[in-house]
Design an enzyme around this catalytic site. Structure first.
Site, PDB file in Angstrom:
ATOM      1  CG  ASP A   1      -8.598  -3.582  -2.851  1.00 37.24           C
ATOM      2  OD1 ASP A   1      -9.710  -3.530  -2.612  1.00 37.24           O
ATOM      3  OD2 ASP A   1      -7.789  -2.816  -3.192  1.00 37.24           O
TER       4      ASP A   1
ATOM      5  CG  HIS B   1      -1.995   0.927   1.145  1.00 36.57           C
ATOM      6  ND1 HIS B   1      -1.977   2.413   1.155  1.00 36.57           N
ATOM      7  CD2 HIS B   1      -3.363   0.753   0.668  1.00 36.57           C
ATOM      8  CE1 HIS B   1      -3.132   2.732   1.065  1.00 36.57           C
ATOM      9  NE2 HIS B   1      -4.051   1.987   0.562  1.00 36.57           N
TER      10      HIS B   1
END
Ligand code: ACO
Length: 427
Positions: free
Chosen positions: A363, A306
């Site tokens: 996700d 991320h």
């Protein structure tokens, strides 16, 4: 501690104020840099650049912390529903009962979508990706609601916000029903916001809709977890498009397009496709771990890493638990889940991933729940957009109310310097 930062270049010193945020974050305010020094900064990907001051969402990537308007994501996911969170993000405070009722009733009153919009939807082939369809329909909504929003009027601003919150779930549901060949539906005003969304998506024409509390709760939680994430790619897109004073609906449409990319919201679809491919290839997770680490191989482990979380993504923790609960409650045994668990375990112990602080992101797990809820893979990013809607609206509203200038970055030109024009026959 000094409240000024000094830049020294070519024997000259330039001073800039240092701004402190409410969570003790510091920023050098370089707004006067170009006028005082003639220079600009360069920061592709904006890893070190703050585009605005914002009072909506705080996240600390090192500590794995996320808060909306000061409330922890853990508290909100457990104790609030999506509509309360939407109100909180957009207007700054949690609503009381009366405010929530009014908010919901106002939304219900606007929940019809012009029948003509169906013609636009039917102009797309069934094979069209629902993100493209959703972006187009959101943009097209303006043609049916053509008044421009006077942002100086709270009433007009409120009305525009209500309209999109009301019509967007209908568009989301239509995108899926179109794909599945189901008749288009307008839902049921007697239901809660998320329940109504679920009904609009799944109601079969020849069957009573049956409410499943586990499914609705999981969906509600997923939407809350996705509702805002400060200045990410799609949110920055919404703000920058809106900064030209383009309207709310088209700014949101641009945000949907930005979200579609596999490095952003599209990752949830990419994760599931990756897990399916690994399962179809015999489930050899080690082989794919090696591919992810090989710099000559473009393969990346989707759902890992991320831009800001260099610790566990706090949303991933909540969603992982929710995924376990939903799968247990619905009695689903999914081979894809075994591949996911294997990859997660190996990545968390692997030096390459540990050194680069690559943890599973939101996700990685959301796709597994969406799949368990019967949502087609191509719709995953659409569900993300549904969740992110209040965040985009809140960010657009804040940008307009703060009267922010048009977003217009500079560049360092590295192309040819002036040269004589060469006629066609001499090139
Ligand atoms: N698999 C393998 N290696 C990775 C991965 C990954 N998923 N992510 C990052 N790396 C490696 C990079 O190769 C790089 O290695 P190097 O330092 O040896 O060159 C290092 O980790 C840093 O990577 P960057 O790409 O510089 O990190 P950045 O912050 O720019 O990218 C991103 C973050 C885009 C999320 C990236 O981690 C990625 O592509 N992940 C997979 C896609 C994904 O899951 N996206 C969803 C993000 S969450 C969201 O949008 C809701």
């Amino acid at each position: 501690m000094s409240d000024k930062a000094t830049l020294e270049y070519n024997g000259r010193k330039y001073e800039f104020p240092v701004i402190k945020g409410s969570e003790d974050e510091f920023a050098i305010d370089i707004r006067s840099l170009r006028s005082s020094s003639g220079m600009i900064t360069i920061d592709s990907g904006y890893k070190n650049t703050g585009s605005c001051e914002s009072a909506i969402t705080f996240l600390d990537g090192e500590k794995g912390m996320l808060r909306y308007r000061g409330y922890s994501i853990e508290d909100l996911a457990e104790k609030a529903d999506f509509l309360e969170v939407a109100f909180l993000l957009i207007f700054g405070e949690l609503p009381n009962e009366e405010q929530l009722d009014t908010f919901h009733n106002d939304i219900k009153a606007e929940s019809h979508v012009d029948e003509e919009m169906k013609k636009i939807l039917h102009g797309f082939p069934k094979s069209a990706h629902p993100m493209g369809v959703l972006s187009s329909l959101t943009s097209a909504l303006i043609a049916f609601n053509p008044t421009s929003v006077n942002v100086k009027s709270e009433k007009e601003m409120y009305h525009a916000i209500i309209r999109i919150l009301a019509k967007f779930p209908v568009l989301v549901a239509w995108c899926m029903r179109k794909k599945k060949g189901l008749p288009l539906d307008y839902g049921d005003d007697a239901l809660g916001y998320v329940e109504n969304l679920h009904k609009m998506m799944f109601k079969k024409p020849n069957k009573e809709y049956e409410k499943n509390k586990i499914v609705i709760d999981a969906l509600d939680k997923l939407l809350i977890l996705h509702a805002d994430h400060e200045q990410n790619c799609s949110t920055s897109t919404v703000r920058i498009v809106g900064s030209s004073h383009a309207g709310l609906f088209v700014s949101l449409s641009a945000g949907i397009s930005a979200l579609w990319g596999p490095l952003h919201g599209g990752a949830n679809q990419a994760v599931l496709e990756m897990l399916e491919a690994i399962a179809a290839d015999g489930g050899d997770t080690k082989k794919y771990m090696a591919k992810a680490k090989d710099k000559n191989d473009p393969f990346r482990l989707m759902g890992f890493g991320h831009r800001v979380y260099k610790n566990f993504d706090p949303r991933a923790k909540i969603i992982k638990n929710a995924a376990d609960e939903v799968l247990a409650d619905l009695g689903i045994e999914d081979p894809i889940l075994e591949v996911a668990k294997g990859l997660e375990k190996e990545a968390l112990e692997d030096q390459y991933f540990v050194d680069r602080k690559l943890y599973p992101n939101v996700d990685f797990y959301s796709g597994i729940i969406y799949r368990a809820l019967g949502i087609p893979t191509e719709m995953f990013t659409v569900m993300f957009a549904m969740g992110r809607l209040p965040g985009w609206i809140a960010q657009w509203r804040e940008m307009r109310l703060n009267n922010e200038p048009i977003g217009r970055p500079r560049q360092v030109y590295v192309g040819e310097t002036i040269r004589p024009f060469m006629p066609l026959d001499r090139r």
